[in-house]
Design a protein around this motif. Sequence first.
Motif, PDB file in Angstrom:
ATOM      1  N   ALA A 156       0.724  -1.362  -0.126  1.00 12.29           N
ATOM      2  CA  ALA A 156      -0.152  -0.115   0.070  1.00 12.29           C
ATOM      3  C   ALA A 156       0.901   1.002  -0.274  1.00 12.29           C
ATOM      4  N   ARG A 157       0.499   2.135  -0.752  1.00 15.69           N
ATOM      5  CA  ARG A 157       1.514   3.471  -0.923  1.00 15.69           C
ATOM      6  C   ARG A 157       1.350   4.375   0.490  1.00 15.69           C
ATOM      7  N   MET A 158       0.348   4.368   0.936  1.00 16.31           N
ATOM      8  CA  MET A 158       0.138   5.172   2.236  1.00 16.31           C
ATOM      9  C   MET A 158       0.411   4.602   3.698  1.00 16.31           C
ATOM     10  N   SER A 159       0.015   3.151   3.618  1.00 18.06           N
ATOM     11  CA  SER A 159       0.081   2.370   4.894  1.00 18.06           C
ATOM     12  C   SER A 159       1.160   1.638   4.868  1.00 18.06           C
ATOM     13  N   ASN A 160       2.010   1.151   4.080  1.00 18.52           N
ATOM     14  CA  ASN A 160       3.002   0.356   3.888  1.00 18.52           C
ATOM     15  C   ASN A 160       2.759  -1.193   4.278  1.00 18.52           C
ATOM     16  N   ARG A 161       1.487  -1.332   4.163  1.00 19.78           N
ATOM     17  CA  ARG A 161       1.169  -2.810   4.467  1.00 19.78           C
ATOM     18  C   ARG A 161       1.065  -3.666   3.275  1.00 19.78           C
ATOM     19  N   PRO A 162       1.250  -4.879   3.448  1.00 24.47           N
ATOM     20  CA  PRO A 162       1.056  -5.789   2.338  1.00 24.47           C
ATOM     21  C   PRO A 162      -0.260  -6.044   1.804  1.00 24.47           C
ATOM     22  N   GLN A 163      -0.675  -5.834   0.625  1.00 30.16           N
ATOM     23  CA  GLN A 163      -1.832  -5.766   0.014  1.00 30.16           C
ATOM     24  C   GLN A 163      -2.080  -7.342  -0.690  1.00 30.16           C
ATOM     25  N   GLU A 164      -2.411  -7.297  -2.014  1.00 34.30           N
ATOM     26  CA  GLU A 164      -2.797  -8.343  -2.555  1.00 34.30           C
ATOM     27  C   GLU A 164      -1.483  -9.336  -2.807  1.00 34.30           C
ATOM     28  N   LEU A 165      -1.636 -10.564  -2.930  1.00 34.79           N
ATOM     29  CA  LEU A 165      -0.514 -11.473  -3.410  1.00 34.79           C
ATOM     30  C   LEU A 165      -0.589 -11.278  -4.725  1.00 34.79           C
ATOM     31  N   LEU A 166       0.891 -11.222  -5.285  1.00 34.83           N
ATOM     32  CA  LEU A 166       0.868 -10.994  -6.865  1.00 34.83           C
ATOM     33  C   LEU A 166       1.607 -12.414  -7.281  1.00 34.83           C
ATOM     34  N   HIS A 167       2.580 -12.518  -6.635  1.00 37.46           N
ATOM     35  CA  HIS A 167       3.322 -13.878  -7.353  1.00 37.46           C
ATOM     36  C   HIS A 167       3.744 -14.878  -6.184  1.00 37.46           C
ATOM     37  N   VAL A 168       3.759 -16.092  -6.263  1.00 38.00           N
ATOM     38  CA  VAL A 168       4.408 -17.210  -5.548  1.00 38.00           C
ATOM     39  C   VAL A 168       5.354 -17.911  -6.478  1.00 38.00           C
ATOM     40  N   ILE A 169       6.595 -17.900  -6.326  1.00 40.90           N
ATOM     41  CA  ILE A 169       7.582 -18.414  -7.357  1.00 40.90           C
ATOM     42  C   ILE A 169       8.334 -19.407  -6.541  1.00 40.90           C
ATOM     43  N   PRO A 170       8.408 -20.418  -7.084  1.00 43.40           N
ATOM     44  CA  PRO A 170       9.322 -21.630  -6.508  1.00 43.40           C
ATOM     45  C   PRO A 170      10.814 -21.161  -6.343  1.00 43.40           C
ATOM     46  N   LEU A 171      11.316 -21.624  -5.596  1.00 42.49           N
ATOM     47  CA  LEU A 171      12.653 -21.426  -5.493  1.00 42.49           C
ATOM     48  C   LEU A 171      13.724 -21.556  -6.751  1.00 42.49           C
ATOM     49  N   GLU A 172      13.395 -22.759  -7.126  1.00 39.92           N
ATOM     50  CA  GLU A 172      14.155 -23.180  -8.372  1.00 39.92           C
ATOM     51  C   GLU A 172      14.074 -22.271  -9.540  1.00 39.92           C
ATOM     52  N   GLN A 173      12.887 -22.005  -9.877  1.00 44.12           N
ATOM     53  CA  GLN A 173      12.464 -20.772 -10.917  1.00 44.12           C
ATOM     54  C   GLN A 173      12.814 -19.313 -10.474  1.00 44.12           C
ATOM     55  N   ALA A 174      13.009 -19.144  -9.509  1.00 47.49           N
ATOM     56  CA  ALA A 174      13.339 -17.838  -8.810  1.00 47.49           C
ATOM     57  C   ALA A 174      14.576 -17.362  -8.972  1.00 47.49           C
ATOM     58  N   ARG A 175      15.394 -18.333  -8.820  1.00 44.40           N
ATOM     59  CA  ARG A 175      16.927 -18.407  -9.237  1.00 44.40           C
ATOM     60  C   ARG A 175      17.129 -17.701 -10.414  1.00 44.40           C
ATOM     61  N   GLY A 176      16.584 -18.190 -11.373  1.00 50.82           N
ATOM     62  CA  GLY A 176      16.909 -17.515 -12.723  1.00 50.82           C
ATOM     63  C   GLY A 176      16.301 -16.373 -13.198  1.00 50.82           C
ATOM     64  N   LEU A 177      15.370 -15.867 -12.503  1.00 49.31           N
ATOM     65  CA  LEU A 177      14.644 -14.542 -12.784  1.00 49.31           C
ATOM     66  C   LEU A 177      15.371 -13.228 -12.198  1.00 49.31           C
ATOM     67  N   ILE A 178      16.579 -13.254 -11.607  1.00 47.37           N
ATOM     68  CA  ILE A 178      17.348 -12.050 -11.109  1.00 47.37           C
ATOM     69  C   ILE A 178      18.313 -11.828 -11.892  1.00 47.37           C
ATOM     70  N   SER A 179      18.388 -10.547 -12.225  1.00 49.60           N
ATOM     71  CA  SER A 179      19.595 -10.216 -12.981  1.00 49.60           C
ATOM     72  C   SER A 179      20.041  -8.755 -12.422  1.00 49.60           C
ATOM     73  N   GLN A 180      21.013  -8.199 -13.087  1.00 45.37           N
ATOM     74  CA  GLN A 180      21.695  -6.760 -12.949  1.00 45.37           C
ATOM     75  C   GLN A 180      21.515  -6.451 -11.362  1.00 45.37           C
ATOM     76  N   VAL A 181      22.150  -7.044 -10.532  1.00 48.04           N
ATOM     77  CA  VAL A 181      22.033  -6.472  -9.315  1.00 48.04           C
ATOM     78  C   VAL A 181      23.082  -5.429  -9.079  1.00 48.04           C
ATOM     79  N   ASP A 182      22.606  -4.161  -8.655  1.00 49.32           N
ATOM     80  CA  ASP A 182      23.579  -3.087  -8.475  1.00 49.32           C
ATOM     81  C   ASP A 182      23.256  -2.423  -6.942  1.00 49.32           C
ATOM     82  N   ARG A 183      24.390  -2.361  -6.394  1.00 49.16           N
ATOM     83  CA  ARG A 183      24.653  -2.044  -5.034  1.00 49.16           C
ATOM     84  C   ARG A 183      24.964  -0.361  -5.186  1.00 49.16           C
ATOM     85  N   GLY A 184      24.065   0.424  -4.668  1.00 48.26           N
ATOM     86  CA  GLY A 184      24.296   1.789  -4.656  1.00 48.26           C
ATOM     87  C   GLY A 184      24.434   2.352  -3.228  1.00 48.26           C
TER      88      GLY A 184
END
Length: 140
Positions: free
Chosen positions: A69-97
């Motif tokens: 939620a923009r105003m309350s910072n509460r979790p709202q609707e569940l958008l995705h549940v991704i199994p770990l095996e699949q999620a490992r391949g979905l992350i890219s371009q990690v930049d620490r600033g």
Amino acid sequence: MAIRKSTMQEQVAEAIAAIEPNDRPVVTFHTVTGPNPWLMSQLGLIGQLFVKYYFVTLTERVVVVHRAARMSNRPQELLHVIPLEQARGLISQVDRGAVWSSMRLHLPGDEKPTRLNVGRYWRAELDQFVPALTGVTIAG
């Protein structure tokens, strides 16, 4: 309105327990989509139309993405549940600033990866999330 990080993480843990009582959150962080957050803040309310807020949680079995939620910072609707095996391949371009870090997460159903901007307040959680999921330490 949740302001403290621990309160937000508790609320996300409660939301996850409601859908999967046997799973336990490992790390949760808050993120903002879109291009550079500095640019979006310069655009004021118009810039806010182009960003979305999410909580990303690594549990013992899955990666969970909730809309935040923009105003309350509460979790709202569940958008995705991704199994770990699949999620490992979905992350890219990690930049620490210094102030804003970012990573790309290819959310299921999206044509291209989504840029997730993580503020310094949540950087320790990002630094824990990426290696726990991918086995790769963030340089920076």
